[in-house]
Design a protein around this motif. Structure first.
Motif, mmCIF file in Angstrom:
data_model
loop_
_atom_site.group_PDB
_atom_site.id
_atom_site.type_symbol
_atom_site.label_atom_id
_atom_site.label_comp_id
_atom_site.label_asym_id
_atom_site.label_seq_id
_atom_site.Cartn_x
_atom_site.Cartn_y
_atom_site.Cartn_z
ATOM 1 N N UNK A 179 -3.196 2.165 6.763
ATOM 2 C CA UNK A 179 -4.119 2.235 7.905
ATOM 3 C C UNK A 179 -5.501 2.759 7.510
ATOM 4 N N UNK A 180 -5.857 2.612 6.233
ATOM 5 C CA UNK A 180 -7.189 2.991 5.759
ATOM 6 C C UNK A 180 -7.975 1.770 5.268
ATOM 7 N N UNK A 222 0.854 -1.187 0.000
ATOM 8 C CA UNK A 222 0.000 0.000 0.000
ATOM 9 C C UNK A 222 0.892 1.239 0.000
ATOM 10 N N UNK A 223 0.539 2.216 -0.827
ATOM 11 C CA UNK A 223 1.274 3.487 -0.832
ATOM 12 C C UNK A 223 1.258 4.084 0.575
ATOM 13 N N UNK A 224 2.393 4.674 0.963
ATOM 14 C CA UNK A 224 2.575 5.091 2.362
ATOM 15 C C UNK A 224 1.447 5.989 2.862
ATOM 16 N N UNK A 225 0.999 6.918 2.045
ATOM 17 C CA UNK A 225 -0.007 7.875 2.503
ATOM 18 C C UNK A 225 -1.401 7.269 2.626
ATOM 19 N N UNK A 283 3.602 -8.322 10.649
ATOM 20 C CA UNK A 283 3.277 -9.479 11.483
ATOM 21 C C UNK A 283 1.929 -9.256 12.174
ATOM 22 N N UNK A 284 1.748 -8.080 12.768
ATOM 23 C CA UNK A 284 0.495 -7.787 13.470
ATOM 24 C C UNK A 284 -0.690 -7.815 12.513
ATOM 25 N N UNK A 285 -0.513 -7.254 11.331
ATOM 26 C CA UNK A 285 -1.593 -7.240 10.350
ATOM 27 C C UNK A 285 -1.985 -8.653 9.939
ATOM 28 N N UNK A 286 -1.002 -9.456 9.561
ATOM 29 C CA UNK A 286 -1.321 -10.812 9.107
ATOM 30 C C UNK A 286 -1.962 -11.644 10.213
ATOM 31 N N UNK A 330 -12.794 -0.995 3.166
ATOM 32 C CA UNK A 330 -12.079 0.229 2.847
ATOM 33 C C UNK A 330 -12.627 1.395 3.655
ATOM 34 N N UNK A 331 -11.719 2.250 4.133
ATOM 35 C CA UNK A 331 -12.117 3.439 4.899
ATOM 36 C C UNK A 331 -11.580 4.702 4.212
ATOM 37 N N UNK A 332 -11.633 4.728 2.907
ATOM 38 C CA UNK A 332 -11.080 5.837 2.151
ATOM 39 C C UNK A 332 -12.127 6.940 1.966
#
Length: 198
Positions: free
Chosen positions: A94-95, A88-91, A129-132, A196-198
């Motif tokens: 977390x979305x 995921x692009x950095x910006x 690791x936390x995400x997976x 998605x939270x975009x």
């Protein structure tokens, strides 16, 4: 905002390369040491999408992340498992982009008749690791000092997620091209958009 998850095409190679290049150049997350060219990325997409999914998340026409599945091993007894990757692009982190892409990816490979998704993570990488682990991957082992990059040796962790109960004997997986355009394919493809939270 309008956000969609769709199949990647070779036309996405430029923006996918733009997302991936800083990961190669600035981190140990990828063990590639030279970023692939746009032509090479287009080749990777082209060689994947007939057999397995390569997806992008698009926000108002801009690709902000991608995920794909690749064969876990070319030997025939391994054909019911896939390696998975998401970037995921950095910006846009977390979305919900990584989660959304993976949910669609898992639905598609499950529809194909695959049973297990594997994730390979260069360590240390606490966020990955936390995400997976938050989406059901379980750690199954670590290769010690498996790769040398940026002046350091790195361990490589291996995680797995069961996608559906295993049948005996299993039917051969269905190539993605044979499902493309069907109602089940379209439903699976859009599954992740709910995250998605975009």
């Amino acid at each position: 905002m309008v956000s969609v998850i769709r199949s990647a095409t070779e036309a996405d190679a430029q923006v996918i390369t733009d997302i991936y290049t800083p990961i190669v150049e600035e981190t140990h997350i990828s063990f590639e040491t030279t970023p692939p060219s746009i032509d090479e990325m287009a080749r990777r997409i082209r060689n994947t999408v007939t057999r397995l999914p390569w997806l992008v998340c698009e926000n108002e026409g801009r690709v902000v992340g991608y995920a794909y599945a690749s064969p876990h091993n070319d030997r025939s007894a391994y054909q019911w498992g896939v390696d998975t990757s998401v970037y995921v692009a950095e910006e846009w982190q977390r979305d919900g982009v990584a989660r959304g892409l993976y949910e669609s990816l898992f639905e598609l490979v499950q529809l194909q008749g695959l049973y297990t998704a594997y994730a390979v993570i260069a360590l240390p990488n606490p966020p990955s690791v936390a995400f997976h682990e938050s989406i059901g991957f379980e750690r199954v082992g670590v290769y010690r000092n498996a790769g040398f990059k940026d002046g350091e040796w790195h361990d490589v962790g291996h995680w797995e997620r069961t996608l559906q109960p295993h049948e005996t004997p299993p039917s051969p997986p269905t190539p993605l091209d044979e499902l493309r355009g069907s109602a089940d394919y379209n439903t699976a493809l859009t599954t992740g958009e709910a995250f998605l939270r975009l």
